[in-house]
Scaffold this motif. Structure first.
Motif, short mmCIF file in Angstrom:
data_model
loop_
_atom_site.label_atom_id
_atom_site.label_comp_id
_atom_site.label_asym_id
_atom_site.label_seq_id
_atom_site.Cartn_x
_atom_site.Cartn_y
_atom_site.Cartn_z
N CYS A 116 0.86 -1.18 0.00
CA CYS A 116 0.00 0.00 0.00
C CYS A 116 0.90 1.23 0.00
N GLY A 117 0.56 2.19 -0.86
CA GLY A 117 1.33 3.42 -0.92
C GLY A 117 0.41 4.63 -0.84
N ALA A 118 0.98 5.77 -0.48
CA ALA A 118 0.17 6.98 -0.35
C ALA A 118 0.92 8.20 -0.87
N ILE A 119 0.16 9.07 -1.50
CA ILE A 119 0.64 10.39 -1.92
C ILE A 119 -0.17 11.39 -1.11
N PRO A 120 0.49 12.34 -0.44
CA PRO A 120 -0.24 13.23 0.48
C PRO A 120 -1.03 14.35 -0.18
N PHE A 121 -1.56 14.09 -1.36
CA PHE A 121 -2.44 15.04 -2.03
C PHE A 121 -3.17 14.28 -3.14
N ASN A 122 -4.18 14.92 -3.72
CA ASN A 122 -4.91 14.28 -4.80
C ASN A 122 -4.02 14.11 -6.02
#
Length: 123
Positions: A95-101
């Motif tokens: 699982c990965g995340a980018i801190p914006f849309n």
């Protein structure tokens, strides 16, 4: 800083189903969450992603029609429902995340990562 914890991996027979979960350490409504996978000897590849606004980024062709991504902002959790699993789906799922849309499908754009969960599909 956002910490991600995946769960739900395991061993399943071909044709079976699994649901992966990824819980974030804090609420970030605008965060884009994605699932990637990496098989031995191969690069990490995009599977599915969903923006903070709920927009689903187009699935990888290899999983289209079989996998479904969703998110529950109240639980700060993103899910990956995997149906009709095939041996080629065997990999460690991250699982990965980018801190914006974002609509990115590139692993290098994802800032935060979980530790991964193993999915093994037997034939």
């Amino acid at each position: 800083q956002v910490q991600l914890v995946e769960s739900g991996g395991g061993l399943v027979q071909a044709g079976g189903s699994l649901t992966l979960s990824c819980v974030a350490s804090r609420r970030t409504f605008s965060t884009t969450m994605g699932w990637f996978r990496q098989a031995p000897g191969r690069e990490r590849e995009f599977v599915a992603a969903i923006s903070g606004s709920g927009m689903i980024i187009p699935y990888a062709d290899s999983v289209k029609g079989r996998f479904t991504i969703s998110r529950d902002n109240a639980k700060i959790t993103v899910y990956l429902q995997m149906n009709s699993l095939i041996p080629e789906d065997t990999a460690v799922y991250y699982c990965g995340a980018i801190p914006f849309n974002s609509d990115s499908r590139r692993a290098n754009d994802y800032v935060y990562w979980g530790q991964g969960t193993q999915v093994t599909v037997s034939s």
